[in-house]
Write a protein that holds these residues in place. Structure first.
Motif, PDB file in Angstrom:
ATOM      1  N   VAL A 180      40.939  39.933  33.774  1.00  0.00           N
ATOM      2  CA  VAL A 180      40.501  40.305  35.120  1.00  0.00           C
ATOM      3  C   VAL A 180      40.993  41.706  35.465  1.00  0.00           C
ATOM      4  N   GLN A 181      42.256  41.977  35.164  1.00  0.00           N
ATOM      5  CA  GLN A 181      42.823  43.289  35.468  1.00  0.00           C
ATOM      6  C   GLN A 181      42.090  44.399  34.717  1.00  0.00           C
ATOM      7  N   GLU A 182      41.770  44.152  33.446  1.00  0.00           N
ATOM      8  CA  GLU A 182      41.041  45.139  32.660  1.00  0.00           C
ATOM      9  C   GLU A 182      39.655  45.385  33.256  1.00  0.00           C
ATOM     10  N   PHE A 183      38.985  44.300  33.649  1.00  0.00           N
ATOM     11  CA  PHE A 183      37.660  44.419  34.262  1.00  0.00           C
ATOM     12  C   PHE A 183      37.737  45.252  35.532  1.00  0.00           C
ATOM     13  N   LEU A 184      38.704  44.948  36.407  1.00  0.00           N
ATOM     14  CA  LEU A 184      38.801  45.649  37.685  1.00  0.00           C
ATOM     15  C   LEU A 184      39.209  47.106  37.496  1.00  0.00           C
ATOM     16  N   ASP A 185      40.091  47.375  36.546  1.00  0.00           N
ATOM     17  CA  ASP A 185      40.482  48.759  36.285  1.00  0.00           C
ATOM     18  C   ASP A 185      39.279  49.592  35.844  1.00  0.00           C
ATOM     19  N   ASP A 186      38.400  48.978  35.065  1.00  0.00           N
ATOM     20  CA  ASP A 186      37.200  49.686  34.609  1.00  0.00           C
ATOM     21  C   ASP A 186      36.247  49.999  35.749  1.00  0.00           C
ATOM     22  N   THR A 187      36.325  49.232  36.835  1.00  0.00           N
ATOM     23  CA  THR A 187      35.426  49.465  37.974  1.00  0.00           C
ATOM     24  C   THR A 187      36.024  50.414  39.009  1.00  0.00           C
ATOM     25  N   GLY A 188      37.299  50.728  38.867  1.00  0.00           N
ATOM     26  CA  GLY A 188      37.940  51.594  39.845  1.00  0.00           C
ATOM     27  C   GLY A 188      38.368  50.891  41.113  1.00  0.00           C
ATOM     28  N   ALA A 189      38.331  49.562  41.109  1.00  0.00           N
ATOM     29  CA  ALA A 189      38.724  48.803  42.295  1.00  0.00           C
ATOM     30  C   ALA A 189      40.240  48.865  42.511  1.00  0.00           C
ATOM     31  N   GLU A 190      40.655  48.722  43.752  1.00  0.00           N
ATOM     32  CA  GLU A 190      42.064  48.539  44.084  1.00  0.00           C
ATOM     33  C   GLU A 190      42.335  47.039  44.116  1.00  0.00           C
TER      34      GLU A 190
END
Length: 313
Positions: A180-190
């Motif tokens: 999940v963290q990898e996915f969100l980091d790729d999207t630029g989300a906080e």
């Protein structure tokens, strides 16, 4: 005065393209199209009616319509996965309308195509309204368009298995925090994991998009679905009695963090539905829509209804 005819989806029937009224006829029609993507961008929505496609035949035709299907990761609506990245349409009580929206427009990466397949038509109602994004944008008051000019900020609170809404495991189709963290980091989300196991996410998104293929500017966000005012007065009041808006499973504000007035949300919802064209269903129908150029929703219905959905970039 603009005297152009209002936009409607392009409906294709076997007799229109001189093929047999079955799945093989549809296959022939699809393989005869030089560039389905260009045809879809021109039409914005394509409906195939009268081909009597069975569920097994639908699976076989999928590669012609969606060569690479996406998983519904980061999706916020309740669905059931029924095949290889094939899902039920939103499982929302049949007596309610689902307002117009572009799928996953709150995410950094959204699908460009959505495919709908009617396995079972309802007894009454259940149409899928589709709206031209330029018409939706034009229908809004200048004051509302200006207020949304800088976009919006979406907020999510995804529980760890017990709470309101979907869990983070359901939302991302994994039990791995690292994934999940990898996915969100790729999207630029906080994002942050909170002490109770809740995953808090914030993501900036546009309110409109300029489509380079067509030159059109379209309304493109899900503010009216994420805003508490979009829940209806009774539901909103019940949630407000037990939690602050920032603690709700999902909420939205303007990009600078200021609140979005409820009357703006109501206008966006009501005018999107008013501009929409209803696509009724017969068993075996398919509809392919350009997820940027048009929004979609669902009308109330009676009797069993089963419409499947798949998506791609």
């Amino acid at each position: 005065m603009d005297e152009r005819s209002p936009w409607t989806p392009t409906v294709i029937r076997p007799a229109d393209v001189d093929v047999s009224p079955d799945a093989e006829g549809l296959r022939r029609q699809l393989t005869s199209v030089d560039d389905l993507g260009a045809e879809l961008a021109r039409a914005k929505a394509l409906v195939w009616r009268g081909f009597s496609v069975s569920p097994e035949e639908f699976e076989e035709l999928l590669p012609l319509l969606l060569p690479q299907r996406w998983a519904y990761r980061h999706g916020n609506s309740p669905r059931t996965k029924v095949g290889d990245n094939v899902y039920t349409s939103t499982e929302y009580p049949p007596q309610y309308t689902i307002s117009m929206h572009n799928e996953l427009s709150y995410a950094r990466n959204w699908p460009t195509r959505l495919l709908f397949y009617c396995q079972q038509a309802p007894r009454t109602g259940g149409e899928t309204p589709v709206v031209d994004g330029t018409a939706w944008l034009s229908a809004l008051d200048p004051e509302v368009r200006e207020a949304f000019a800088d976009g919006v900020r979406y907020r999510q609170n995804l529980h760890d298995g017990h709470g309101f809404g979907k869990s983070w495991q359901q939302t991302f189709e994994t039990d791995s925090r690292a994934e999940v963290q990898e996915f969100l980091d790729d999207t630029g989300a906080e994002w942050e994991w909170r002490s109770d196991g809740t995953l808090h996410i914030e993501q900036h998104g546009p309110a409109t998009l300029h489509d380079e293929r067509t030159g059109e500017v379209v309304w493109f966000n899900q503010a009216d679905q994420w805003h508490v005012a979009g829940l209806g007065d009774e539901t909103a009041a019940a949630l407000a009695a037990i939690m602050a808006e920032e603690d709700m499973p999902q909420s939205v504000v303007f990009a600078d963090g200021s609140p979005i007035p409820a009357e703006y949300v109501h206008q966006v919802r009501e005018r999107g539905l008013a501009e929409a064209v209803d696509v009724g269903w017969e068993a075996g129908d398919l509809m392919l829509i350009d997820n940027v150029l048009v929004g979609h929703g669902r009308r109330p219905f009676t009797g069993p209804r089963r419409v499947l959905v798949a998506m791609s970039g």
